[in-house]
Design a protein around this motif. Structure first.
Motif, PDB file in Angstrom:
ATOM      1  N   SER A  73      48.074  40.255  36.098  1.00 23.26           N
ATOM      2  CA  SER A  73      47.993  41.101  34.914  1.00 23.26           C
ATOM      3  C   SER A  73      46.836  42.080  35.037  1.00 23.26           C
ATOM      4  O   SER A  73      45.961  41.936  35.897  1.00 23.26           O
ATOM      5  N   ILE A  74      46.812  43.069  34.152  1.00 20.19           N
ATOM      6  CA  ILE A  74      45.750  44.082  34.192  1.00 20.19           C
ATOM      7  C   ILE A  74      44.420  43.509  33.725  1.00 20.19           C
ATOM      8  O   ILE A  74      43.370  44.122  33.958  1.00 20.19           O
ATOM      9  N   GLN A  77      41.366  41.645  36.700  1.00 21.30           N
ATOM     10  CA  GLN A  77      41.081  42.449  37.879  1.00 21.30           C
ATOM     11  C   GLN A  77      39.640  42.216  38.325  1.00 21.30           C
ATOM     12  O   GLN A  77      38.762  41.952  37.494  1.00 21.30           O
ATOM     13  N   THR A 230      53.037  41.030  32.090  1.00 20.57           N
ATOM     14  CA  THR A 230      52.381  41.450  30.858  1.00 20.57           C
ATOM     15  C   THR A 230      52.948  40.648  29.701  1.00 20.57           C
ATOM     16  O   THR A 230      53.804  39.776  29.871  1.00 20.57           O
ATOM     17  N   PHE A 306      41.909  48.889  27.509  1.00 18.97           N
ATOM     18  CA  PHE A 306      43.018  48.155  28.137  1.00 18.97           C
ATOM     19  C   PHE A 306      43.821  47.349  27.126  1.00 18.97           C
ATOM     20  O   PHE A 306      44.422  46.327  27.466  1.00 18.97           O
TER      21      PHE A 306
END
Length: 351
Positions: A73-74, A77, A230, A306
């Motif tokens: 997922s974002i 990171q 997501t 985000f």
């Protein structure tokens, strides 16, 4: 396309449920904090806390047994910008107060006939797209590049592993501690314990977050046509939905667009079925200007952070990502500033 169809359909169903629950329960972070800080009513904020607890418990269970890789997922990171995440959260939180609700709440109210929310959704989507790929994007990218940090631990469990704990123990300890604290906070409030509707809303929304992870991370795990991992989030999906509505040729449906359509449709059907649908508009040009300005701040801030009060406040936190805690801190501070103190947004009469 065949491999993404179940994901799109599941996203639509998740959105339908969220839209219905959101309309019936009033589930919204801004409303929760407004009732708590200005009226002393803590039921809605406890419902939100319970949703976070359920989302963390269910999502970490999926990640722990290998069903979903949240690392794709974002939120998880290795590199992120603390100042940009926090500033984005501040802008989003304050904009949320100006617009009297977040993006997901605007979709729910739009389904009920609130035409103010139509302006919020449109302006939010345009501002988000400008920040993602348009005129504001170069400034955002420059800010991120000049302030980003590479970390060895990007989540609470990975932070605990640096102390010598195994990954399994670290995940269980971090998740259980936060979940227990949130559940105790929610259930310690007698009026909330006497509100079965709010309890149910918190549980359902939390499970929807985990459901989104399962759909995109498990059902969408196709080696030849992978789906981005997501769950519930609304800033980029609203922007993508507007773009898809205008330029559908050459574009493809995705989980986020389906969710946005589902939230609006779920709210609309529920409003019609329960007699809650009625048209509403702005009380004055000033009201419209303030609402549109808040929507722009939410679109810009949500991209920088985000995510939104749902995308970071629930979905991001369910991953236990350190960056999500930073963004949510900004959102909470920005919202508090809009509700209390010298920067308080003065109430306007609503027609």
């Amino acid at each position: 396309m065949e491999s993404t169809q179940p994901v799109i359909l599941a996203g639509l169903v998740i959105g339908l449920i969220y839209g219905s629950v959101g309309l019936l329960s009033g589930f919204c972070l801004m409303s929760s904090m407004r009732d708590w800080l200005t009226k002393g009513d803590g039921r809605l904020v406890r419902s939100y806390a319970l949703a976070i607890a359920v989302a963390i418990a269910a999502s970490q269970f999926l990640a722990g047994n290998g069903t979903v890789d949240l690392g794709k997922s974002i939120y998880l990171q290795p590199t992120f910008s603390v100042p940009v995440l926090f500033l984005g959260g501040l802008l989003f939180g304050y904009g949320m107060v100006l617009s009297n609700g977040c993006g997901s709440r605007a979709l729910v109210l739009l389904g009920r006939g609130n035409l103010r929310s139509f302006v919020v959704v449109i302006v939010l989507g345009i501002a988000a797209q400008m920040t993602l790929k348009g005129l504001i994007a170069p400034a955002r990218i420059a800010m991120v590049q000049s302030s980003q940090t590479t970390v060895s631990a990007n989540s609470l469990p990975s932070l605990l592993t640096t102390l010598g704990l195994t990954e399994v123990v670290a995940r269980a300890l971090a998740g259980a501690t936060i979940v227990l604290a949130l559940v105790l906070f929610a259930l310690a409030h007698p009026p909330f314990r006497r509100s079965p509707g709010q309890i149910a809303a918190g549980i359902i929304v939390g499970l929807l977050v985990a459901g989104g992870w399962y759909v995109t991370g498990h059902l969408g795990a196709d080696d030849f046509n992978p789906v981005p991992v997501t769950s519930l989030t609304f800033i980029a999906p609203i922007a993508d939905s507007l773009q898809y509505a205008m330029l559908s040729t050459g574009l493809t449906l995705n989980f986020g667009i389906a969710t946005v359509a589902g939230v609006f449709s779920g709210s609309l059907v529920t409003a019609l079925a329960t007699g809650r649908f009625h048209l509403e508009g702005y009380s004055s040009p000033r009201h419209m200007l303030r609402s549109g300005g808040g929507a722009a701040l939410m679109g810009i801030g949500g991209v920088m952070a985000f995510g939104c009060s749902i995308g970071q406040g629930l979905t991001g936190l369910s991953t236990l990502a350190l960056g999500s805690f930073i963004a949510v801190a900004g959102i909470l501070l920005g919202t508090t500033a809009g509700l209390r103190g010298v920067l308080r947004v003065q109430p306007l009469a609503v027609a």
